[in-house]
Motif scaffolding. Structure first.
Motif, PDB file in Angstrom:
ATOM      1  N   LEU A 149       0.840  -1.196   0.000  1.00 42.28           N
ATOM      2  CA  LEU A 149       0.000   0.000   0.000  1.00 42.28           C
ATOM      3  C   LEU A 149       0.873   1.244   0.000  1.00 42.28           C
ATOM      4  O   LEU A 149       1.781   1.386   0.815  1.00 42.28           O
ATOM      5  N   GLY A 150       0.586   2.141  -0.940  1.00 43.97           N
ATOM      6  CA  GLY A 150       1.341   3.380  -1.020  1.00 43.97           C
ATOM      7  C   GLY A 150       0.841   4.412  -0.017  1.00 43.97           C
ATOM      8  O   GLY A 150      -0.274   4.317   0.495  1.00 43.97           O
ATOM      9  N   PHE A 151       1.647   5.406   0.231  1.00 43.64           N
ATOM     10  CA  PHE A 151       1.242   6.496   1.120  1.00 43.64           C
ATOM     11  C   PHE A 151       0.136   7.341   0.492  1.00 43.64           C
ATOM     12  O   PHE A 151      -0.508   8.139   1.170  1.00 43.64           O
ATOM     13  N   ASP A 152      -0.075   7.156  -0.826  1.00 48.75           N
ATOM     14  CA  ASP A 152      -1.140   7.865  -1.526  1.00 48.75           C
ATOM     15  C   ASP A 152      -2.463   7.098  -1.486  1.00 48.75           C
ATOM     16  O   ASP A 152      -3.448   7.514  -2.093  1.00 48.75           O
ATOM     17  N   GLY A 153      -2.490   5.965  -0.756  1.00 44.12           N
ATOM     18  CA  GLY A 153      -3.715   5.181  -0.645  1.00 44.12           C
ATOM     19  C   GLY A 153      -3.934   4.199  -1.765  1.00 44.12           C
ATOM     20  O   GLY A 153      -4.936   3.468  -1.759  1.00 44.12           O
ATOM     21  N   GLU A 154      -3.018   4.135  -2.719  1.00 42.59           N
ATOM     22  CA  GLU A 154      -3.133   3.201  -3.837  1.00 42.59           C
ATOM     23  C   GLU A 154      -2.319   1.937  -3.545  1.00 42.59           C
ATOM     24  O   GLU A 154      -1.248   1.999  -2.926  1.00 42.59           O
ATOM     25  N   TYR A 155      -2.834   0.807  -4.011  1.00 41.92           N
ATOM     26  CA  TYR A 155      -2.051  -0.427  -3.948  1.00 41.92           C
ATOM     27  C   TYR A 155      -1.107  -0.480  -5.144  1.00 41.92           C
ATOM     28  O   TYR A 155      -1.457  -0.064  -6.257  1.00 41.92           O
ATOM     29  N   TYR A 156       0.094  -1.032  -4.896  1.00 41.72           N
ATOM     30  CA  TYR A 156       1.097  -1.135  -5.950  1.00 41.72           C
ATOM     31  C   TYR A 156       1.571  -2.579  -6.090  1.00 41.72           C
ATOM     32  O   TYR A 156       1.725  -3.302  -5.104  1.00 41.72           O
ATOM     33  N   ASN A 157       1.793  -2.966  -7.328  1.00 42.12           N
ATOM     34  CA  ASN A 157       2.371  -4.267  -7.639  1.00 42.12           C
ATOM     35  C   ASN A 157       3.876  -4.177  -7.389  1.00 42.12           C
ATOM     36  O   ASN A 157       4.548  -3.313  -7.943  1.00 42.12           O
ATOM     37  N   ILE A 158       4.384  -5.057  -6.546  1.00 43.73           N
ATOM     38  CA  ILE A 158       5.815  -5.061  -6.205  1.00 43.73           C
ATOM     39  C   ILE A 158       6.436  -6.332  -6.766  1.00 43.73           C
ATOM     40  O   ILE A 158       5.871  -7.416  -6.631  1.00 43.73           O
ATOM     41  N   ASN A 159       7.587  -6.196  -7.400  1.00 44.55           N
ATOM     42  CA  ASN A 159       8.293  -7.393  -7.826  1.00 44.55           C
ATOM     43  C   ASN A 159       8.547  -8.278  -6.608  1.00 44.55           C
ATOM     44  O   ASN A 159       9.062  -7.802  -5.585  1.00 44.55           O
ATOM     45  N   ALA A 160       8.187  -9.549  -6.695  1.00 49.20           N
ATOM     46  CA  ALA A 160       8.246 -10.428  -5.522  1.00 49.20           C
ATOM     47  C   ALA A 160       9.669 -10.637  -5.027  1.00 49.20           C
ATOM     48  O   ALA A 160       9.891 -10.826  -3.822  1.00 49.20           O
ATOM     49  N   ASP A 161      10.647 -10.590  -5.926  1.00 47.73           N
ATOM     50  CA  ASP A 161      12.038 -10.713  -5.492  1.00 47.73           C
ATOM     51  C   ASP A 161      12.435  -9.510  -4.642  1.00 47.73           C
ATOM     52  O   ASP A 161      13.114  -9.643  -3.618  1.00 47.73           O
ATOM     53  N   GLU A 162      12.007  -8.312  -5.072  1.00 46.22           N
ATOM     54  CA  GLU A 162      12.281  -7.106  -4.298  1.00 46.22           C
ATOM     55  C   GLU A 162      11.592  -7.170  -2.933  1.00 46.22           C
ATOM     56  O   GLU A 162      12.163  -6.762  -1.908  1.00 46.22           O
ATOM     57  N   MET A 163      10.367  -7.666  -2.915  1.00 41.74           N
ATOM     58  CA  MET A 163       9.618  -7.783  -1.661  1.00 41.74           C
ATOM     59  C   MET A 163      10.316  -8.750  -0.707  1.00 41.74           C
ATOM     60  O   MET A 163      10.429  -8.484   0.495  1.00 41.74           O
ATOM     61  N   ALA A 164      10.784  -9.865  -1.245  1.00 44.53           N
ATOM     62  CA  ALA A 164      11.478 -10.846  -0.409  1.00 44.53           C
ATOM     63  C   ALA A 164      12.747 -10.258   0.187  1.00 44.53           C
ATOM     64  O   ALA A 164      13.067 -10.468   1.364  1.00 44.53           O
ATOM     65  N   SER A 165      13.484  -9.508  -0.625  1.00 43.13           N
ATOM     66  CA  SER A 165      14.707  -8.876  -0.141  1.00 43.13           C
ATOM     67  C   SER A 165      14.392  -7.857   0.956  1.00 43.13           C
ATOM     68  O   SER A 165      15.055  -7.818   2.002  1.00 43.13           O
ATOM     69  N   ALA A 166      13.353  -7.042   0.730  1.00 44.62           N
ATOM     70  CA  ALA A 166      12.956  -6.050   1.738  1.00 44.62           C
ATOM     71  C   ALA A 166      12.515  -6.730   3.029  1.00 44.62           C
ATOM     72  O   ALA A 166      12.796  -6.239   4.131  1.00 44.62           O
ATOM     73  N   CYS A 167      11.837  -7.862   2.899  1.00 41.95           N
ATOM     74  CA  CYS A 167      11.400  -8.613   4.074  1.00 41.95           C
ATOM     75  C   CYS A 167      12.602  -9.145   4.845  1.00 41.95           C
ATOM     76  O   CYS A 167      12.651  -9.070   6.080  1.00 41.95           O
ATOM     77  N   ALA A 168      13.591  -9.675   4.121  1.00 41.64           N
ATOM     78  CA  ALA A 168      14.790 -10.208   4.778  1.00 41.64           C
ATOM     79  C   ALA A 168      15.554  -9.105   5.499  1.00 41.64           C
ATOM     80  O   ALA A 168      16.054  -9.298   6.621  1.00 41.64           O
ATOM     81  N   ILE A 169      15.642  -7.943   4.879  1.00 43.56           N
ATOM     82  CA  ILE A 169      16.349  -6.820   5.500  1.00 43.56           C
ATOM     83  C   ILE A 169      15.598  -6.340   6.744  1.00 43.56           C
ATOM     84  O   ILE A 169      16.188  -6.121   7.809  1.00 43.56           O
ATOM     85  N   ALA A 170      14.276  -6.182   6.624  1.00 37.76           N
ATOM     86  CA  ALA A 170      13.470  -5.648   7.724  1.00 37.76           C
ATOM     87  C   ALA A 170      13.487  -6.558   8.943  1.00 37.76           C
ATOM     88  O   ALA A 170      13.474  -6.078  10.085  1.00 37.76           O
TER      89      ALA A 170
END
Length: 260
Positions: A149-170
């Motif tokens: 979810l964006g700060f503008d209230g819109e949902y965004y499609n995220i590349n799943a590899d990028e999401m996985a990397s962000a999850c691992a970092i977080a």
């Protein structure tokens, strides 16, 4: 240890591979590890879009996403694919909680600025892993679809590899594993590279040895490794059963991506 496992491609399509992956993930939890699953669903989304009469278009491995495609992604990724993974884990007696990246504001997105414009394609702007920690405390596996979810209230499609990397970092994960439908990263000779350093990647990209969907995957590997994730491995889905051995045994499948 904390594991983030990205599931995509054949692992989501083939019931046998999904069963193997579910069993391996349960075994990791039984061994005392905390596991989060991040998934894509590009094949399923492309099929659904085709049924809607829409042609899928990609730029450097990223899907061009207009509003209608974004809404379809919400339906397919956060809906059917996500819940099928929760069910697959449940068949092994492993409890799981399905989320989109927008739930609990675990992942917030901003629009990815590209030329050409990709529409509702985002990149991770901030993370809050408290909901993942709460799920882990209950002995469950968070299963996260690559929508944020964006700060503008819109949902965004995220590349799943990028999401996985962000999850691992977080989550300060110890290991990030990509279970995919390719045997690993192939070199110029067509053979799978068992080890690949980050400094080798630009040369392989420039010579087009690496292209398409492998580009965002290796960018995700780099982000994880340069932000504290200790191990990153690209593993064929057929080798999912070796996941519990990743720590203590030498695995000859896939590609280990390293800083140097």
């Amino acid at each position: 240890m904390k594991f983030v496992v990205k599931l995509g491609g054949a692992a989501l399509e083939d019931p046998k591979l999904l069963h193997l992956a579910g069993k391996a993930l349960k075994d990791l939890v039984e061994d005392g590890h905390q596991v989060a699953v991040v998934h894509g669903g590009g094949v399923q989304l492309t099929r659904t879009l085709a049924q809607m009469g829409k042609v899928s278009e990609f730029v450097s491995g990223l899907r061009v996403t207009d509003a209608e495609t974004r809404d379809a992604a919400l339906m397919v990724l956060a809906g059917r694919v996500n819940k099928s993974l929760v069910a697959a884990l449940g068949q092994h007696g492993q409890s799981a909680v399905g989320l989109s990246g927008g739930d609990g504001h675990v992942f917030r997105a901003r629009k990815k600025i590209t030329t050409p414009d990709l529409g509702f394609v985002g990149e991770i702007a901030s993370t809050d892993p408290r909901w993942l920690d709460a799920i882990w405390k209950m002995g469950a596996i968070p299963v996260i679809s690559s929508i944020a979810l964006g700060f503008d209230g819109e949902y965004y499609n995220i590349n799943a590899d990028e999401m996985a990397s962000a999850c691992a970092i977080a989550t300060k994960a110890d290991a990030l594993v990509f279970l995919t439908d390719v045997p690993g990263v192939k070199g110029a000779d067509g053979q799978v590279m068992r080890w690949l350093t980050l400094k080798e990647v630009p040369t392989l990209e420039k010579s087009a040895v690496i292209s398409g969907g492998m580009l965002p995957k290796l960018a995700a590997c780099k982000a994880a490794l340069t932000h504290g994730v200790k191990r990153v491995r690209i593993l064929p889905a057929e080798a999912a059963a070796s996941l519990p051995d990743l720590i203590s045994s030498r695995i000859n499948e896939g590609t280990e991506v390293m800083v140097a």
